[in-house]
Design a protein around this motif. Structure first.
Motif, PDB file in Angstrom:
ATOM      1  N   HIS A  30     108.734  56.753 102.252  1.00  0.00           N
ATOM      2  CA  HIS A  30     107.836  56.888 101.107  1.00  0.00           C
ATOM      3  C   HIS A  30     106.597  55.997 101.251  1.00  0.00           C
ATOM      4  O   HIS A  30     105.560  56.286 100.645  1.00  0.00           O
ATOM      5  CB  HIS A  30     108.569  56.583  99.800  1.00  0.00           C
ATOM      6  CG  HIS A  30     109.011  55.169  99.649  1.00  0.00           C
ATOM      7  ND1 HIS A  30     110.160  54.680 100.229  1.00  0.00           N
ATOM      8  CD2 HIS A  30     108.451  54.122  98.983  1.00  0.00           C
ATOM      9  CE1 HIS A  30     110.300  53.408  99.917  1.00  0.00           C
ATOM     10  NE2 HIS A  30     109.273  53.050  99.171  1.00  0.00           N
ATOM     11  N   ALA A  84     104.334  65.534  93.704  1.00  0.00           N
ATOM     12  CA  ALA A  84     105.775  65.533  93.979  1.00  0.00           C
ATOM     13  C   ALA A  84     106.535  64.698  92.969  1.00  0.00           C
ATOM     14  O   ALA A  84     107.550  65.139  92.406  1.00  0.00           O
ATOM     15  CB  ALA A  84     106.032  65.012  95.395  1.00  0.00           C
ATOM     16  N   VAL A  85     106.064  63.483  92.706  1.00  0.00           N
ATOM     17  CA  VAL A  85     106.754  62.606  91.757  1.00  0.00           C
ATOM     18  C   VAL A  85     106.651  63.177  90.352  1.00  0.00           C
ATOM     19  O   VAL A  85     107.621  63.159  89.578  1.00  0.00           O
ATOM     20  CB  VAL A  85     106.165  61.186  91.806  1.00  0.00           C
ATOM     21  CG1 VAL A  85     106.843  60.288  90.767  1.00  0.00           C
ATOM     22  CG2 VAL A  85     106.325  60.585  93.201  1.00  0.00           C
ATOM     23  N   ARG A  98     114.330  62.483  88.374  1.00  0.00           N
ATOM     24  CA  ARG A  98     115.093  62.776  89.587  1.00  0.00           C
ATOM     25  C   ARG A  98     114.541  62.007  90.774  1.00  0.00           C
ATOM     26  O   ARG A  98     115.285  61.554  91.644  1.00  0.00           O
ATOM     27  CB  ARG A  98     115.061  64.280  89.865  1.00  0.00           C
ATOM     28  CG  ARG A  98     115.974  64.694  91.014  1.00  0.00           C
ATOM     29  CD  ARG A  98     116.042  66.192  91.142  1.00  0.00           C
ATOM     30  NE  ARG A  98     116.943  66.596  92.212  1.00  0.00           N
ATOM     31  CZ  ARG A  98     117.137  67.853  92.604  1.00  0.00           C
ATOM     32  NH1 ARG A  98     116.493  68.831  91.977  1.00  0.00           N
ATOM     33  NH2 ARG A  98     117.959  68.127  93.589  1.00  0.00           N
ATOM     34  N   TRP A  99     113.230  61.840  90.834  1.00  0.00           N
ATOM     35  CA  TRP A  99     112.617  61.125  91.952  1.00  0.00           C
ATOM     36  C   TRP A  99     113.078  59.664  91.976  1.00  0.00           C
ATOM     37  O   TRP A  99     113.492  59.152  93.011  1.00  0.00           O
ATOM     38  CB  TRP A  99     111.095  61.199  91.851  1.00  0.00           C
ATOM     39  CG  TRP A  99     110.405  60.532  93.005  1.00  0.00           C
ATOM     40  CD1 TRP A  99     110.137  59.200  93.159  1.00  0.00           C
ATOM     41  CD2 TRP A  99     109.931  61.165  94.191  1.00  0.00           C
ATOM     42  NE1 TRP A  99     109.524  58.965  94.353  1.00  0.00           N
ATOM     43  CE2 TRP A  99     109.384  60.148  95.016  1.00  0.00           C
ATOM     44  CE3 TRP A  99     109.903  62.489  94.638  1.00  0.00           C
ATOM     45  CZ2 TRP A  99     108.812  60.413  96.268  1.00  0.00           C
ATOM     46  CZ3 TRP A  99     109.342  62.754  95.878  1.00  0.00           C
ATOM     47  CH2 TRP A  99     108.802  61.731  96.677  1.00  0.00           C
ATOM     48  N   TYR A 100     113.014  59.015  90.829  1.00  0.00           N
ATOM     49  CA  TYR A 100     113.262  57.576  90.795  1.00  0.00           C
ATOM     50  C   TYR A 100     114.702  57.199  90.439  1.00  0.00           C
ATOM     51  O   TYR A 100     115.178  56.133  90.831  1.00  0.00           O
ATOM     52  CB  TYR A 100     112.308  56.900  89.805  1.00  0.00           C
ATOM     53  CG  TYR A 100     110.917  56.712  90.340  1.00  0.00           C
ATOM     54  CD1 TYR A 100     110.684  55.944  91.466  1.00  0.00           C
ATOM     55  CD2 TYR A 100     109.817  57.291  89.702  1.00  0.00           C
ATOM     56  CE1 TYR A 100     109.404  55.754  91.961  1.00  0.00           C
ATOM     57  CE2 TYR A 100     108.530  57.106  90.182  1.00  0.00           C
ATOM     58  CZ  TYR A 100     108.325  56.331  91.313  1.00  0.00           C
ATOM     59  OH  TYR A 100     107.061  56.145  91.793  1.00  0.00           O
TER      60      TYR A 100
END
Length: 269
Positions: free
Chosen positions: A134, A147-148, A154-156
């Motif tokens: 990343h 994307a984030v 869900r990403w973090y």
């Protein structure tokens, strides 16, 4: 800038990492106050509820130098001309920059779970790229925000049980705010460019940290796996550095606040 502060005694500035807010320190800060310290926990520029700054072509608005200058001004505003500073993750880069750029302000420096950005990049082999991809994805234009932003939760990840209810609520508000997400990603863009340049200038000038320094690493993170002896890397930047492992995963202030607070209290006393 949003900041929490309290307590009486020697002042300690606690600088959080990505994608946290100053609330990540809540359990550590309370323990340090009980041990007789004045503790300051800000949200860094662009993180949490602190205001982002308009993006510049060289990303210098989110450079560690700019963020460190914010924190010096904050500490002066609170009446602390000299203070100790501890930084975790991305915050450790800010803490290092603060000690290098403002040596008369910083009495002691603690860096948690990180080595200088330039040192990480020069060692960025396939193993680093696989685990910390990343860093380079966030260096790209526009795509990281898309994307984030598609699914920040869900990403973090993260849970209130792990982070604490209030810290988790602040963190979720931050990652769901597009301006904050952009500022946090800009932190990485600055790291790959202007921050690396600043560290190269320090290295060329033989500039090192003058004050006593503590490096703590999580036993269940990858500092040792990636670098073998990360303390040896820090000796080139802080000749008086000492080290201590913390029985924790990466987010040590949330996972083992008692051990973190004890280590910081011993060091800053």
């Amino acid at each position: 800038m949003r900041v929490r502060h309290g307590g009486h005694g020697p002042p300690i500035l606690l600088v959080h990492g990505h994608p946290r807010t100053g609330a990540t320190w809540h359990a550590v800060a309370a323990r340090l106050v009980k041990r007789g310290f004045a503790v300051v926990c800000p949200d860094m520029r662009g993180y949490g509820a602190s205001t982002p700054v308009a993006v510049r072509p060289d990303h210098s608005q989110q450079s560690k130098r700019a963020v460190a200058a914010d924190l010096v001004a904050l500490m002066q505003h609170l009446g602390h001309d000299r203070f100790g500073v501890a930084g975790h993750d991305r915050g450790c880069y800010v803490a290092l920059r603060l000690a290098l750029d403002h040596p008369t302000r910083v009495t002691r420096l603690a860096v948690l779970d990180g080595i200088p950005i330039s040192e990480a990049l020069v060692r960025a082999d396939a193993r680093f790229a696989r685990k910390w991809w990343h860093w380079f994805f966030f260096g790209a234009a526009e795509k990281p925000e898309l994307a984030v932003g598609a699914d920040p939760d869900r990403w973090y990840g993260g849970t209130p049980e792990h982070m604490g209810v209030e810290a988790f609520a602040e963190y979720r508000a931050a990652i769901h705010d597009p301006a904050t997400r952009e500022a946090m990603i800009e932190d990485y863009r600055a790291g790959l460019g202007i921050d690396r340049e600043h560290e190269a200038q320090d290295h060329a000038a033989g500039r090192t940290v003058r004050c006593p320094t503590l490096f703590c690493w999580s036993t269940r993170d990858d500092m040792v796996d990636l670098y073998g002896d990360p303390l040896a890397i820090w000796r080139a930047w802080a000749p008086t550095v000492t080290g201590q492992p913390i029985d924790s995963g990466h987010h040590m202030a949330e996972e083992n606040p008692e051990e973190v607070a004890a280590a910081l209290a011993r060091f800053f006393q």
